[in-house]
Design a protein around this motif. Structure first.
Motif, PDB file in Angstrom:
ATOM      1  N   ALA A 115       0.864  -1.172   0.000  1.00 11.36           N
ATOM      2  CA  ALA A 115       0.000   0.000   0.000  1.00 11.36           C
ATOM      3  C   ALA A 115       0.904   1.227   0.000  1.00 11.36           C
ATOM      4  CB  ALA A 115      -0.902  -0.004   1.235  1.00 11.36           C
ATOM      5  N   ALA A 116       0.411   2.310  -0.558  1.00 12.49           N
ATOM      6  CA  ALA A 116       1.222   3.513  -0.757  1.00 12.49           C
ATOM      7  C   ALA A 116       1.315   4.335   0.520  1.00 12.49           C
ATOM      8  CB  ALA A 116       0.648   4.342  -1.894  1.00 12.49           C
ATOM      9  N   SER A 164      -3.345   1.917  -3.697  1.00 14.67           N
ATOM     10  CA  SER A 164      -3.999   2.672  -2.627  1.00 14.67           C
ATOM     11  C   SER A 164      -5.128   1.839  -2.042  1.00 14.67           C
ATOM     12  CB  SER A 164      -4.502   4.023  -3.133  1.00 14.67           C
ATOM     13  OG  SER A 164      -5.345   3.878  -4.239  1.00 14.67           O
ATOM     14  N   ASP A 183      -8.026   6.583   1.164  1.00 13.45           N
ATOM     15  CA  ASP A 183      -8.011   7.865   0.449  1.00 13.45           C
ATOM     16  C   ASP A 183      -6.663   8.564   0.515  1.00 13.45           C
ATOM     17  OD1 ASP A 183     -10.614   7.816  -0.513  1.00 13.45           O
ATOM     18  OD2 ASP A 183     -11.442   8.752   1.286  1.00 13.45           O
ATOM     19  N   ASN A 184      -6.008   8.517   1.675  1.00 18.23           N
ATOM     20  CA  ASN A 184      -4.757   9.250   1.832  1.00 18.23           C
ATOM     21  C   ASN A 184      -3.573   8.573   1.131  1.00 18.23           C
ATOM     22  OD1 ASN A 184      -4.550   7.091   3.617  1.00 18.23           O
ATOM     23  ND2 ASN A 184      -3.493   8.290   5.187  1.00 18.23           N
ATOM     24  N   GLN A 185      -3.787   7.448   0.485  1.00 19.04           N
ATOM     25  CA  GLN A 185      -2.709   6.754  -0.235  1.00 19.04           C
ATOM     26  C   GLN A 185      -2.804   6.939  -1.747  1.00 19.04           C
ATOM     27  OE1 GLN A 185      -3.493   2.793   1.126  1.00 19.04           O
ATOM     28  NE2 GLN A 185      -2.160   3.008   2.915  1.00 19.04           N
ATOM     29  N   ARG A 186      -3.944   7.376  -2.224  1.00 14.08           N
ATOM     30  CA  ARG A 186      -4.179   7.461  -3.675  1.00 14.08           C
ATOM     31  C   ARG A 186      -3.154   8.350  -4.368  1.00 14.08           C
ATOM     32  NH1 ARG A 186      -9.452   8.903  -3.783  1.00 14.08           N
ATOM     33  NH2 ARG A 186     -10.050   6.721  -3.694  1.00 14.08           N
ATOM     34  N   ALA A 240       0.462   6.814  -4.422  1.00 17.34           N
ATOM     35  CA  ALA A 240       0.597   5.705  -5.372  1.00 17.34           C
ATOM     36  C   ALA A 240       0.659   6.220  -6.806  1.00 17.34           C
ATOM     37  CB  ALA A 240      -0.552   4.716  -5.206  1.00 17.34           C
ATOM     38  N   GLN A 241      -0.204   7.153  -7.134  1.00 18.10           N
ATOM     39  CA  GLN A 241      -0.239   7.686  -8.489  1.00 18.10           C
ATOM     40  C   GLN A 241       1.007   8.523  -8.794  1.00 18.10           C
ATOM     41  OE1 GLN A 241      -4.064   9.637  -8.357  1.00 18.10           O
ATOM     42  NE2 GLN A 241      -5.147   7.803  -9.009  1.00 18.10           N
ATOM     43  N   TYR A 285       2.056   0.930 -10.748  1.00 22.12           N
ATOM     44  CA  TYR A 285       0.815   1.271 -10.058  1.00 22.12           C
ATOM     45  C   TYR A 285      -0.090   0.058 -10.039  1.00 22.12           C
ATOM     46  CZ  TYR A 285      -3.509   3.786  -8.969  1.00 22.12           C
ATOM     47  OH  TYR A 285      -4.668   4.221  -8.378  1.00 22.12           O
ATOM     48  N   ASP A 319      -6.447   1.235  -7.326  1.00 25.59           N
ATOM     49  CA  ASP A 319      -7.102   1.840  -6.169  1.00 25.59           C
ATOM     50  C   ASP A 319      -8.199   0.908  -5.664  1.00 25.59           C
ATOM     51  OD1 ASP A 319      -8.205   3.576  -4.277  1.00 25.59           O
ATOM     52  OD2 ASP A 319      -9.309   4.728  -5.784  1.00 25.59           O
TER      53      ASP A 319
END
Length: 107
Positions: free
Chosen positions: A13-14, A32, A35-38, A41-42, A52, A55
């Motif tokens: 996970a990011a 991800s 939400d706070n990892q999206r 990761a991107q 990648y 999500d």
């Protein structure tokens, strides 16, 4: 070139684990799960630091296929893994806390 620890690939996970893997030069697939990892990761993908994996919040279990596809690409290409490894080790060197301590001592 293999990372110093011998790992050829990580799926994560990011979060902060991405920096730890970068320090070790481990090629990774970041996804991800919250939400706070999206964005992380991107961004890591857009900057060429990781593959990648998708999500989870928007794709649910469908994301698993994306992770498997990315893993297949990385497993099949030693040159791509080497490229990621070199780039990651230049991004994070593990000496940040020492540099911060030195600057604080000079205040």
């Amino acid at each position: 070139m293999n990372p110093p620890n011998g790992a050829k690939l990580a799926i994560t996970a990011a979060g902060s684990t991405m920096q730890e893997l970068a320090c070790l030069g481990v090629p990774m697939i970041g996804f991800s799960f919250a939400d706070n990892q999206r964005l992380a990761a991107q961004t890591w993908f857009a900057q060429g630091y990781s593959h990648y994996g998708g999500d989870y919040l928007s794709k649910g279990d469908g994301m698993i296929g994306e992770v498997c596809e990315a893993a297949g690409q990385l497993c099949a290409s030693a040159p791509l893994r080497d490229q990621y490894s070199r780039k990651l080790m230049n991004l994070v060197d593990g000496e940040g806390s020492r540099r911060i301590a030195e600057r604080l001592m000079n205040l």
